[in-house]
Enzyme design. Structure first.
Site, PDB file in Angstrom:
ATOM      1  N   ASN A 137       0.916  -1.177  -0.110  1.00 19.43           N
ATOM      2  CA  ASN A 137      -0.048   0.093   0.030  1.00 19.43           C
ATOM      3  C   ASN A 137       0.763   1.267   0.070  1.00 19.43           C
ATOM      4  O   ASN A 137       2.180   1.182  -0.055  1.00 19.43           O
ATOM      5  CB  ASN A 137      -0.688  -0.044   1.084  1.00 19.43           C
ATOM      6  N   ASP A 170      -3.701  -6.102   4.653  1.00 18.17           N
ATOM      7  CA  ASP A 170      -4.938  -6.911   5.235  1.00 18.17           C
ATOM      8  C   ASP A 170      -5.172  -8.352   4.812  1.00 18.17           C
ATOM      9  O   ASP A 170      -5.550  -9.290   5.408  1.00 18.17           O
ATOM     10  CB  ASP A 170      -6.299  -6.222   4.949  1.00 18.17           C
ATOM     11  N   LYS A 183      10.409 -16.493 -10.228  1.00 16.55           N
ATOM     12  CA  LYS A 183       9.434 -15.159 -10.983  1.00 16.55           C
ATOM     13  C   LYS A 183       8.596 -15.826 -11.865  1.00 16.55           C
ATOM     14  O   LYS A 183       8.980 -16.858 -12.760  1.00 16.55           O
ATOM     15  CB  LYS A 183      10.445 -14.274 -12.040  1.00 16.55           C
ATOM     16  N   PHE A 207      -4.373   3.301  15.030  1.00 13.22           N
ATOM     17  CA  PHE A 207      -4.768   4.141  14.023  1.00 13.22           C
ATOM     18  C   PHE A 207      -6.012   3.787  13.093  1.00 13.22           C
ATOM     19  O   PHE A 207      -6.502   2.583  12.989  1.00 13.22           O
ATOM     20  CB  PHE A 207      -3.627   4.461  12.717  1.00 13.22           C
ATOM     21  N   LYS A 220     -13.284   0.625  15.915  1.00  7.65           N
ATOM     22  CA  LYS A 220     -12.047   0.057  15.921  1.00  7.65           C
ATOM     23  C   LYS A 220     -11.653   0.329  17.380  1.00  7.65           C
ATOM     24  O   LYS A 220     -10.832  -0.652  17.710  1.00  7.65           O
ATOM     25  CB  LYS A 220     -11.111   0.805  14.915  1.00  7.65           C
ATOM     26  N   LYS A 225     -10.915  -3.265  18.489  1.00  6.70           N
ATOM     27  CA  LYS A 225      -9.394  -3.654  18.521  1.00  6.70           C
ATOM     28  C   LYS A 225      -8.816  -3.525  20.113  1.00  6.70           C
ATOM     29  O   LYS A 225      -7.751  -3.773  20.117  1.00  6.70           O
ATOM     30  CB  LYS A 225      -8.665  -2.935  17.635  1.00  6.70           C
TER      31      LYS A 225
HETATM   32  N1  CTP Z   1      -3.618  -3.172  11.847  1.00  2.72           N
HETATM   33  C1  CTP Z   1      -2.927  -4.219  12.540  1.00  2.72           C
HETATM   34  N2  CTP Z   1      -2.852  -5.391  11.765  1.00  2.72           N
HETATM   35  C2  CTP Z   1      -3.575  -5.526  10.657  1.00  2.72           C
HETATM   36  C3  CTP Z   1      -4.409  -4.325  10.281  1.00  2.72           C
HETATM   37  C4  CTP Z   1      -4.569  -3.107  10.948  1.00  2.72           C
HETATM   38  O1  CTP Z   1      -2.163  -4.020  13.467  1.00  2.72           O
HETATM   39  N3  CTP Z   1      -3.340  -6.714   9.940  1.00  2.72           N
HETATM   40  C5  CTP Z   1      -3.737  -1.868  12.782  1.00  2.72           C
HETATM   41  C6  CTP Z   1      -3.212  -0.645  12.160  1.00  2.72           C
HETATM   42  O2  CTP Z   1      -1.817  -0.525  12.381  1.00  2.72           O
HETATM   43  C7  CTP Z   1      -3.906   0.413  12.772  1.00  2.72           C
HETATM   44  C8  CTP Z   1      -5.421  -0.269  12.907  1.00  2.72           C
HETATM   45  O3  CTP Z   1      -5.253  -1.576  13.037  1.00  2.72           O
HETATM   46  O4  CTP Z   1      -3.480   1.115  14.028  1.00  2.72           O
HETATM   47  C9  CTP Z   1      -6.425   0.220  11.982  1.00  2.72           C
HETATM   48  O5  CTP Z   1      -6.127  -0.191  10.659  1.00  2.72           O
HETATM   49  P1  CTP Z   1      -6.813   0.291   9.342  1.00  2.72           P
HETATM   50  O6  CTP Z   1      -6.084   0.017   8.138  1.00  2.72           O
HETATM   51  O7  CTP Z   1      -7.457   1.732   9.559  1.00  2.72           O
HETATM   52  O8  CTP Z   1      -7.859  -0.626   9.373  1.00  2.72           O
HETATM   53  P2  CTP Z   1      -8.095  -2.132   9.291  1.00  2.72           P
HETATM   54  O9  CTP Z   1      -8.091  -2.881  10.488  1.00  2.72           O
HETATM   55  O10 CTP Z   1      -7.158  -2.760   8.075  1.00  2.72           O
HETATM   56  O11 CTP Z   1      -9.680  -2.197   8.939  1.00  2.72           O
HETATM   57  P3  CTP Z   1     -10.625  -1.741   7.510  1.00  2.72           P
HETATM   58  O12 CTP Z   1      -9.638  -2.202   6.614  1.00  2.72           O
HETATM   59  O13 CTP Z   1     -11.831  -2.351   7.764  1.00  2.72           O
HETATM   60  O14 CTP Z   1     -10.576  -0.216   7.622  1.00  2.72           O
END
Ligand code: CTP
Length: 410
Positions: free
Chosen positions: A218, A287, A297, A337, A351, A355
Site C-alpha cells: 500500500n 489486510d 519469477k 490508527f 475500531k 481492537k
Molecule cells: N492493524 C494491524 N494489523 C492489521 C491491520 C491493521 O495491526 N492486519 C492496525 C493498524 O496498524 C492500525 C489499525 O489496526 O492501527 C487500523 O488499521 P486500518 O488500516 O485503519 O483498518 P483495518 O483494521 O485494516 O480495517 P478496515 O480495512 O476495515 O478499515
C-alpha cells in the site's frame, strides 16, 4: 487560559448546525461566545447557545445596558472570529464594510483573524455578486471553509451546503495556531516525560510477496511511525520500532527491527509487546497476503504462471493490534490508527472497541491526504474523549498523541 472563539451565526437553516460547532470547539478546549443576527434567532433560539456556552448570547446592538459599546468588547475578547453559517447577505455586508447590526458591526471592529463558512442556495452562491465578494474578502486575508456540494435545504442540488462541522473546527484550530508550540520538533523537545517507559511503535507498509519480483502493498510511507518513534525517544522513552520497508532514516537512539510481511511484523511485535508500557500501531499492515508466494519469477508467457498471476488467492493477515491488545495488561496503553475514506469517527469508535485500543488516531486518507505527506489532520478518540486536532506536521502530531496518552495514564 483557553483561547476565545467568537462564533457568529447568521440567518439560514444551517444555523442549527452551529450547536454542534459550539460543542466541537469546546471539546477542543476553546471558550466560545456567540453573536447572532436577528434573522438567525428565527431558526434557533439564543437559549440553545446560552445553555451550551454558559455565556450571554449577543444579538441586538443595544441589548446589554451594562455595556453600551458591546461590539467593541465582543471584538476585543475574540482570539478568532468564526462566522458559521454565513449567508450571502452577511458576506456582502462584511465585504463592503456595512455595519448595520451587532454581528456585522463587531466584524468591522474585530482585529482577530476572521474565518467564514458560507451556506446558501446554489444560485445565490454562484451569483457574480457573491463570487466577487468572496474574492474581495479572500484578497484581504479572510479565511474560508468552502461550502460543500450536495442536496440543499431549499430543494436544489449544488454548491452552498455548510462545510462539515469537523472541517470547520479543524480550520478554526489551524487559524488559532493551536498547533503545539514548544515541541515543534524533537530537537527542541525539553520534556523528558516518557523517561523510564518502553514504547513499541509499528510503522510503514508491509509487503506480501507474490513471487520473486512482485508483492502486494500500500501507499504508506512510514513517516508517521518514524515521527512517533523519534518523539518518544526525544521524550526519554526506550523505543523499539518495528518497521516495514520504507526509505526513511530511523531516528537515532531507536532500536529498529526491520520486517517485510505482516506475519513477520506480528512475530516481531509479539517479542516486544509484553515489555511495552505504550504500544502505538501506526503500520499499514496489508489486510491479506497471497496464499502461495512463489520463490521464482512467474512468467507471463507460461500458461500455468499466467493463470497463477491472474488468479492470486488471498488469505487474511492477522490483525496485529487486535491480537496483542486483546491480552494487554492494565499498565499498558495501546494506540491504534483508523485510516478512513468515509465515516471517520464512526469507524474510529468501532475500531477502538473491537481492537481493544485505548486511543484511536483517526485520519482521512486518499486523494492527496495523509499517505506520504509531512502533515496530517487527525482526531484522537478515547472511550471518553474526542479531540479534533488541526492539520499539523507529523512530528507535532506524534507529540500530541503522547500528550494524550500520558493524560489517559495519569
Ligand atoms: N492493524 C494491524 N494489523 C492489521 C491491520 C491493521 O495491526 N492486519 C492496525 C493498524 O496498524 C492500525 C489499525 O489496526 O492501527 C487500523 O488499521 P486500518 O488500516 O485503519 O483498518 P483495518 O483494521 O485494516 O480495517 P478496515 O480495512 O476495515 O478499515
Amino acid at each position: 487560559m483557553a483561547s476565545t472563539v467568537l462564533l457568529g451565526i447568521t440567518g439560514c437553516i444551517a444555523a442549527y448546525k452551529a450547536a454542534e460547532i459550539v460543542r466541537g470547539l469546546q471539546k477542543a478546549g476553546l471558550r466560545v461566545k456567540v453573536v447572532m443576527t436577528e434573522h438567525a434567532t428565527h431558526f434557533v433560539d439564543p437559549l440553545t447557545f446560552r445553555s451550551l456556552t454558559h455565556e450571554p448570547v449577543a444579538v441586538g446592538l443595544f441589548d446589554d445596558p451594562s455595556d453600551p459599546i458591546h461590539h467593541i468588547s465582543l471584538a476585543d475578547e475574540a482570539d478568532a472570529f468564526l462566522i458559521a453559517p454565513c449567508t450571502a447577505n452577511v458576506i456582502a455586508k462584511i465585504a463592503h464594510g456595512i455595519a448595520d447590526d451587532l454581528l456585522t458591526t463587531t466584524a468591522l471592529a474585530c482585529t482577530a483573524p476572521l474565518l467564514i463558512a458560507p451556506a446558501m442556495n446554489v444560485h445565490m452562491y454562484e451569483a457574480s455578486a457573491t463570487q466577487d465578494n468572496l474574492s474581495l474578502l479572500k484578497s484581504r486575508g479572510v479565511a474560508f471553509v468552502d461550502a460543500d456540494e450536495g442536496y440543499l435545504a431549499c430543494g436544489y442540488t449544488g454548491k452552498g451546503r455548510l462545510a462539515a462541522v469537523d472541517e470547520i473546527i479543524a480550520a478554526t484550530l489551524t487559524l488559532l495556531g493551536e498547533s503545539r508550540s514548544g515541541n515543534n520538533d524533537n530537537d527542541a523537545c525539553s520534556l523528558r516525560d516518557l523517561t523510564g517507559l518502553s514504547v513499541l511503535v509499528t510503522a510503514g507498509p508491509t509487503q506480501e510477496p507474490i513471487d520473486a519480483v512482485r508483492f502486494l502493498s500500500n501507499y504508506s510511507s512510514g513517516k508517521m511511525g518514524y515521527a512517533l518513534a523519534g518523539a518518544a525517544c526525544a521524550r526519554g522513552a526506550s523505543v523499539t520500532l518495528v518497521s516495514g520497508p520504507v526509505s526513511l532514516t530511523p531516528p537515532s537512539g531507536v532500536d529498529v527491527v526491520p520486517v517485510q510481511t505482516g506475519m513477520e511484523m506480528l512475530e516481531a511485535c509479539q517479542k516486544f509487546f509484553s515489555r511495552a508500557d505504550i504500544a502505538v500501531f501506526s503500520a499499514a499492515v496489508a489486510d491479506a497476503r497471497p496464499a502461495v508466494a512463489f520463490e521464482r519469477k512467474l512468467k507471463k508467457g507460461v500458461a500455468e504462471d499466467a493463470a497463477a498471476l491472474s488468479e492470486i488467492k488471498l488469505v487474511p493477515n492477522p490483525d496485529i493490534l487486535a491480537t496483542l491488545a486483546a491480552n494487554k495488561d492494565p499498565r499498558q496503553t495501546v494506540v491504534g490508527f483508523a485510516a478512513e475514506t468515509d465515516d471517520l469517527l464512526d469507524n474510529a469508535r468501532r475500531k477502538l472497541q473491537c481492537k481493544h485500543a485505548d486511543v484511536i488516531v483517526a485520519n482521512l486518507v486518499g486523494a492527496g491526504k495523509a499517505f506520504g505527506k509531512d502533515t496530517n489532520q487527525a482526531t484522537l478518540v478515547s472511550a471518553t474523549e474526542e479531540h479534533i486536532l488541526p492539520d499539523m506536521s507529523k512530528v507535532q502530531l506524534a507529540h500530541r498523541i503522547f500528550d494524550f496518552v500520558l493524560q489517559i495514564r495519569n
